[in-house]
Design a protein around this motif. Sequence first.
Motif, PDB file in Angstrom:
ATOM      1  N   GLY A  16       6.260  -5.800  12.868  1.00 16.78           N
ATOM      2  CA  GLY A  16       5.229  -6.338  11.990  1.00 16.78           C
ATOM      3  C   GLY A  16       3.951  -5.529  12.010  1.00 16.78           C
ATOM      4  N   ARG A  17       3.792  -4.654  13.017  1.00 16.97           N
ATOM      5  CA  ARG A  17       2.603  -3.806  13.105  1.00 16.97           C
ATOM      6  C   ARG A  17       2.760  -2.492  12.356  1.00 16.97           C
ATOM      7  NH1 ARG A  17       1.854  -1.796  17.661  1.00 16.97           N
ATOM      8  NH2 ARG A  17       3.547  -2.592  18.948  1.00 16.97           N
ATOM      9  N   VAL A  18       3.939  -2.229  11.841  1.00 20.59           N
ATOM     10  CA  VAL A  18       4.167  -0.980  11.103  1.00 20.59           C
ATOM     11  C   VAL A  18       3.567  -1.108   9.706  1.00 20.59           C
ATOM     12  CG1 VAL A  18       5.872   0.645  10.206  1.00 20.59           C
ATOM     13  CG2 VAL A  18       6.302  -0.541  12.380  1.00 20.59           C
ATOM     14  N   ASP A  19       2.639  -0.240   9.391  1.00 17.96           N
ATOM     15  CA  ASP A  19       2.002  -0.236   8.075  1.00 17.96           C
ATOM     16  C   ASP A  19       2.761   0.730   7.167  1.00 17.96           C
ATOM     17  OD1 ASP A  19       0.414  -0.207   5.856  1.00 17.96           O
ATOM     18  OD2 ASP A  19      -1.222   0.916   6.795  1.00 17.96           O
ATOM     19  N   TRP A  20       3.659   0.197   6.383  1.00 16.11           N
ATOM     20  CA  TRP A  20       4.509   1.048   5.547  1.00 16.11           C
ATOM     21  C   TRP A  20       3.764   1.674   4.382  1.00 16.11           C
ATOM     22  CZ3 TRP A  20       8.883   2.708   7.433  1.00 16.11           C
ATOM     23  CH2 TRP A  20       9.520   1.961   8.436  1.00 16.11           C
ATOM     24  N   SER A  21       2.504   1.269   4.177  1.00 21.52           N
ATOM     25  CA  SER A  21       1.702   1.913   3.128  1.00 21.52           C
ATOM     26  C   SER A  21       0.977   3.157   3.649  1.00 21.52           C
ATOM     27  CB  SER A  21       0.671   0.932   2.565  1.00 21.52           C
ATOM     28  OG  SER A  21      -0.364   0.670   3.510  1.00 21.52           O
ATOM     29  N   ALA A  22       1.061   3.424   4.960  1.00 22.69           N
ATOM     30  CA  ALA A  22       0.399   4.602   5.518  1.00 22.69           C
ATOM     31  C   ALA A  22       0.976   5.872   4.901  1.00 22.69           C
ATOM     32  CB  ALA A  22       0.577   4.627   7.041  1.00 22.69           C
TER      33      ALA A  22
END
Length: 260
Positions: A16-22
Motif C-alpha cells: 500500500g506504500r508503493v506509489d505507482w504514479s511515481a
Amino acid sequence: MAAGLAEGADTSCPWGRVDWSAPWLAPWRTVGEPLAQQVQRGLPVSQALGGSHAAAAPVGFAPQAELPEGVAYEQFIFESRRVPTRDNLHDFFNGLVWRQFPQTKRRLNQLQATAIARDGVGAVRGPLRDAITVFDENGAVLAAPPALWAALAAREWQRLFVELRPLWREARLVLFGHALLEKLVSPRKPMVAHVYPAPEAMTSIADLDAWLARDVQPATWAAKPFAPLPVLGVPGWWPANEAPGFYDDPDVFRPPRAQA
C-alpha cells in the motif's frame, strides 16, 4: 513531477506504500500495480507473480522454502527455472523485473550460475559476479544524448542537471535493480543507481531487454562499466530538485575521485 499515494491507500501494508504514479515506476505500473493489488488481497507473492499472465517469464516463482539448504540461490534458479520468493517488497520487485526483462535476467543468471559451477560459492564473488550483483540490485539503463553521458561520466553535476537540463527531455532512464525499486518506495535524496548506457533508439522495454541481454559480455561487465547517478536528481522525477541549491550537496553529488 510530484508523486503521491493513491487516495485510500493502506500505508500500513508494504504494498500500500508503493506509489505507482511515481515517474520511476512508469515502465512497471501496468504489470506491477495489479499484481500488488492481488498481494494486498492476501495472495502469496510467488503465486501473484506466477499467474496466468506470466508466460513471457523464463522462470516460475516458488515459495522461499523450496530452496534446498546449502544450494546457491542463483544455481537453483538456473537448474530449476524457479525463483525462490519471499512475501516482501524486495522479492516482489525482483519478480517484476523477471517479467519485464526476461532475457536479461536469464542472461545474468546464466553467468552467475556458470561462475558458481566453476569457482564455487566463496566469501568473495569475483569481479564478474560482483558487477552482476551490483546491477541486478541497483542498476538502471540510460538512453541519452552524448552530452548528457559525457557530463555524467565526468560527474559534472551542475552541467548534467542544470546547464543541460532541457536535454533530459530526449533521455530515457529505466530502473532495473529490484533493491533500488524497493528503496524508492520511501525516496531519499542520496539514493544512487548504477547506470549502463543504452542506444538512444530504444523505445520499448521488450527491445531494451533483447538488446541488453545481448550486450552483457563477461569481459566488459567484470570492469563494472556503470556510472553512479543520484536518481532523485533527474529532472521531472522529484519536485525538490527544482529548488536552487539542490545539486550543491557534496554528500550526494560527489566530485570525481582524484587521480592517483
